[in-house]
Design a protein around this motif. Structure first.
Motif, mmCIF file in Angstrom:
data_model
loop_
_atom_site.group_PDB
_atom_site.id
_atom_site.type_symbol
_atom_site.label_atom_id
_atom_site.label_comp_id
_atom_site.label_asym_id
_atom_site.label_seq_id
_atom_site.Cartn_x
_atom_site.Cartn_y
_atom_site.Cartn_z
ATOM 1 N N ASP A 35 10.699 8.226 -0.801
ATOM 2 C CA ASP A 35 9.495 7.506 -1.359
ATOM 3 C C ASP A 35 10.750 6.354 -1.630
ATOM 4 O O ASP A 35 11.158 5.688 -2.677
ATOM 5 N N TYR A 36 9.479 4.547 -1.217
ATOM 6 C CA TYR A 36 9.731 3.504 -1.088
ATOM 7 C C TYR A 36 8.784 2.361 -1.350
ATOM 8 O O TYR A 36 7.735 3.099 -0.452
ATOM 9 N N VAL A 37 9.408 1.690 -1.295
ATOM 10 C CA VAL A 37 7.782 0.372 -1.531
ATOM 11 C C VAL A 37 8.366 -1.260 -1.068
ATOM 12 O O VAL A 37 9.796 -0.721 -1.405
ATOM 13 N N VAL A 38 7.214 -1.169 -0.115
ATOM 14 C CA VAL A 38 8.329 -2.140 1.155
ATOM 15 C C VAL A 38 7.120 -3.631 0.705
ATOM 16 O O VAL A 38 6.289 -3.294 0.174
ATOM 17 N N ILE A 39 8.097 -4.907 0.300
ATOM 18 C CA ILE A 39 7.409 -5.326 0.271
ATOM 19 C C ILE A 39 7.592 -6.867 1.665
ATOM 20 O O ILE A 39 8.547 -6.910 1.977
ATOM 21 N N ARG A 40 5.751 -6.827 1.849
ATOM 22 C CA ARG A 40 6.326 -7.831 3.893
ATOM 23 C C ARG A 40 5.737 -8.809 3.562
ATOM 24 O O ARG A 40 4.285 -9.333 3.215
ATOM 25 N N HIS A 41 6.510 -9.823 3.997
ATOM 26 C CA HIS A 41 5.914 -11.432 4.122
ATOM 27 C C HIS A 41 4.891 -11.314 5.186
ATOM 28 O O HIS A 41 5.151 -10.856 6.359
ATOM 29 N N VAL A 42 3.106 -11.385 5.218
ATOM 30 C CA VAL A 42 2.675 -11.720 6.131
ATOM 31 C C VAL A 42 1.959 -13.122 6.250
ATOM 32 O O VAL A 42 1.548 -13.738 5.221
ATOM 33 N N SER A 43 1.499 -13.488 7.377
ATOM 34 C CA SER A 43 1.028 -14.999 7.682
ATOM 35 C C SER A 43 -0.067 -15.407 8.311
ATOM 36 O O SER A 43 -1.110 -14.010 8.021
ATOM 37 N N ASP A 44 -0.776 -16.229 7.625
ATOM 38 C CA ASP A 44 -2.433 -16.449 8.352
ATOM 39 C C ASP A 44 -3.101 -15.639 10.059
ATOM 40 O O ASP A 44 -3.901 -15.271 9.592
ATOM 41 N N GLY A 45 -1.482 -16.320 10.818
ATOM 42 C CA GLY A 45 -2.017 -15.477 11.709
ATOM 43 C C GLY A 45 -2.349 -14.013 11.864
ATOM 44 O O GLY A 45 -2.724 -13.304 12.633
ATOM 45 N N GLU A 46 -1.392 -13.432 11.006
ATOM 46 C CA GLU A 46 -1.759 -11.701 11.026
ATOM 47 C C GLU A 46 -3.023 -11.532 10.083
ATOM 48 O O GLU A 46 -3.347 -10.802 10.260
ATOM 49 N N LYS B 110 0.061 -13.736 0.647
ATOM 50 C CA LYS B 110 1.005 -14.499 1.290
ATOM 51 C C LYS B 110 3.009 -13.572 1.372
ATOM 52 O O LYS B 110 3.061 -13.131 2.401
ATOM 53 N N LYS B 111 2.004 -11.781 0.546
ATOM 54 C CA LYS B 111 2.866 -10.666 0.485
ATOM 55 C C LYS B 111 1.891 -9.281 0.459
ATOM 56 O O LYS B 111 0.432 -9.656 0.107
ATOM 57 N N ILE B 112 2.396 -8.606 0.926
ATOM 58 C CA ILE B 112 2.000 -7.195 1.192
ATOM 59 C C ILE B 112 2.431 -6.016 0.319
ATOM 60 O O ILE B 112 3.974 -6.604 0.803
ATOM 61 N N ALA B 113 2.506 -5.339 -0.348
ATOM 62 C CA ALA B 113 3.358 -4.180 -0.905
ATOM 63 C C ALA B 113 2.980 -2.969 0.041
ATOM 64 O O ALA B 113 1.392 -2.802 0.051
ATOM 65 N N ILE B 114 3.656 -2.195 0.446
ATOM 66 C CA ILE B 114 3.088 -1.282 1.018
ATOM 67 C C ILE B 114 4.113 0.698 0.781
ATOM 68 O O ILE B 114 5.588 0.210 0.436
ATOM 69 N N VAL C 249 0.029 1.033 -5.746
ATOM 70 C CA VAL C 249 1.183 -0.244 -5.816
ATOM 71 C C VAL C 249 -0.098 -1.423 -6.001
ATOM 72 O O VAL C 249 -1.408 -1.144 -5.357
ATOM 73 N N THR C 250 -0.323 -2.533 -6.552
ATOM 74 C CA THR C 250 -0.694 -3.203 -7.488
ATOM 75 C C THR C 250 -0.589 -4.216 -7.564
ATOM 76 O O THR C 250 0.527 -4.642 -8.374
ATOM 77 N N PHE C 251 -0.561 -5.624 -7.401
ATOM 78 C CA PHE C 251 -0.295 -7.165 -7.697
ATOM 79 C C PHE C 251 -0.871 -7.184 -8.663
ATOM 80 O O PHE C 251 -2.262 -6.901 -8.634
ATOM 81 N N SER C 252 -0.008 -8.337 -9.782
ATOM 82 C CA SER C 252 -0.837 -8.919 -10.167
ATOM 83 C C SER C 252 -2.554 -9.810 -10.287
ATOM 84 O O SER C 252 -1.760 -10.156 -9.498
ATOM 85 N N PRO C 253 -2.803 -10.113 -10.581
ATOM 86 C CA PRO C 253 -3.815 -10.627 -10.119
ATOM 87 C C PRO C 253 -3.741 -11.854 -10.809
ATOM 88 O O PRO C 253 -4.814 -13.335 -10.545
ATOM 89 N N VAL C 254 -2.957 -12.445 -11.654
ATOM 90 C CA VAL C 254 -2.609 -13.740 -11.881
ATOM 91 C C VAL C 254 -2.362 -14.560 -10.677
ATOM 92 O O VAL C 254 -0.828 -14.347 -10.152
#
Length: 337
Positions: free
Chosen positions: A322-333, A297-301, A20-25
């Motif tokens: 098999d599935y892909v999770v999108i999780r919102h992450v904070s600066d605290g994490e 701000k997001k991580i794909a898992i 899984v890879t996010f766009s670099p844009v």
């Protein structure tokens, strides 16, 4: 309606997820997913409310399992795998084409924006450099003598992890020889290599529940800073089980990194203070790939079995989707403390 902390993407691959890879844009929410089901899928990972779960935009296929995929920009992707071909897809024109081939499976792809080139690594013991505008390989480099398992870029430097625990560092501006040839500091097979966004070093993971933090500068005082640590190990019934660390992903802003293991856990690490920042809840099977969005701000898992479990005699194999999770992450994490 409130934003969902974590959600699954619709229409997931039907077999093992390889990358899984996010766009670099900057600002993009697009995610590319490759799979053993021969597909490459593009998703919009925007979820505006509890009812939204992102959407699949495009899907295209190879003739065999796809082992890796990347964006070069928002409109062009590259993918490769067991069919030995490097494919490119123009998302705007919805056109797929072949750049060329290797003599064995292509395991890894990288894009170097500053040089406008694509790099492929293969089980045929070679690296190839491609000019995507000309649709051909501009160089083939066969001095590796080992299969390429994983690669990562640090500016114009390419860090390559191969079979037999070798690590090679190349300057893409002068590929006549490898700048560095190292032996992995971990005792077992390399699973994943990812470079620090600050270009100072790289993280290497192995099949034996360990991660190494390495530095590119070969001066002795810098090399003394490198270290390795145990992770993705669980005690069950008094016995420690050791799991492969399949995935590593860096946070572009904080230079912290996430690891995903076959124990079903995702951990986020602070490499500067040598401590774990957080651990997500346990997922039902292996974590095969991870990617932070450009803004962090997001991580794909990718929740996907890397190797199928062999059932005990007389048992039915347990179905694992098999599935892909999108999780919102904070600066605290994700921010060093």
């Amino acid at each position: 309606m409130p934003l969902k902390m974590e959600f699954e993407l619709p229409n997931p691959p039907t077999d093992g997820i390889t990358n899984v890879t996010f766009s670099p844009v900057p600002g993009s929410s697009h995610l590319l997913v490759s799979s053993w089901d021969k597909s490459v899928r593009l998703y919009d990972t925007t979820a505006a409310s509890e009812s939204a779960s992102g959407s699949q935009l495009v899907s295209y296929s190879h003739s065999n399992a796809v082992l890796d995929c990347i964006f070069s920009d928002e409109n062009h992707t590259f993918s490769a795998g067991l069919d030995r071909t490097l494919q490119t897809y123009d998302l705007a024109a919805q056109k797929q084409s072949t750049l060329g081939t290797h003599e064995n499976a292509i395991s890894s792809i990288e894009h170097c924006p500053s040089l406008s080139i694509i790099i492929t690594g293969s089980w045929d013991n070679t690296l190839k450099i491609w000019d995507p505008r000309q649709h051909y390989a501009v160089g083939t480099y066969n001095q590796l003598n080992e299969k390429v398992y994983t690669m990562s870029l640090s500016g114009e430097r390419l860090v390559v992890g191969t079979s037999n625990r070798k690590v090679l560092v190349w300057d893409l501006r002068n590929m006549q020889f490898a700048e560095q040839r190292r032996q992995s500091s971990l005792k077992y097979q390399t699973r994943c290599i990812r470079c620090f966004p600050n270009k100072q070093g790289f993280v290497l993971s192995s099949i034996e529940g360990r991660v190494a933090v390495e530095y590119l500068d070969t001066q002795q005082e810098v090399q003394q800073k490198k270290y390795a640590f145990k992770c993705h190990r669980l005690k069950e019934d008094g016995i420690e089980k050791v799991y492969p660390v399949n995935a590593v992903a860096f946070h572009n802003i904080h230079n912290t990194f996430a690891t995903g293991g076959s124990d079903g856990f995702v951990n986020i690490w602070d490499p500067f203070n040598k401590k774990r920042l957080c651990q997500f809840h346990r997922y039902p099977t292996d974590i095969s790939s991870l990617s932070f969005s450009h803004d962090g701000k997001k991580i794909a898992i990718a929740v996907s079995a890397v190797l199928p479990d062999e059932p005990a005699e007389g048992e039915e194999p347990s179905p694992k989707r098999d599935y892909v999770v999108i999780r919102h992450v904070s600066d605290g994490e994700t921010q060093p403390k």
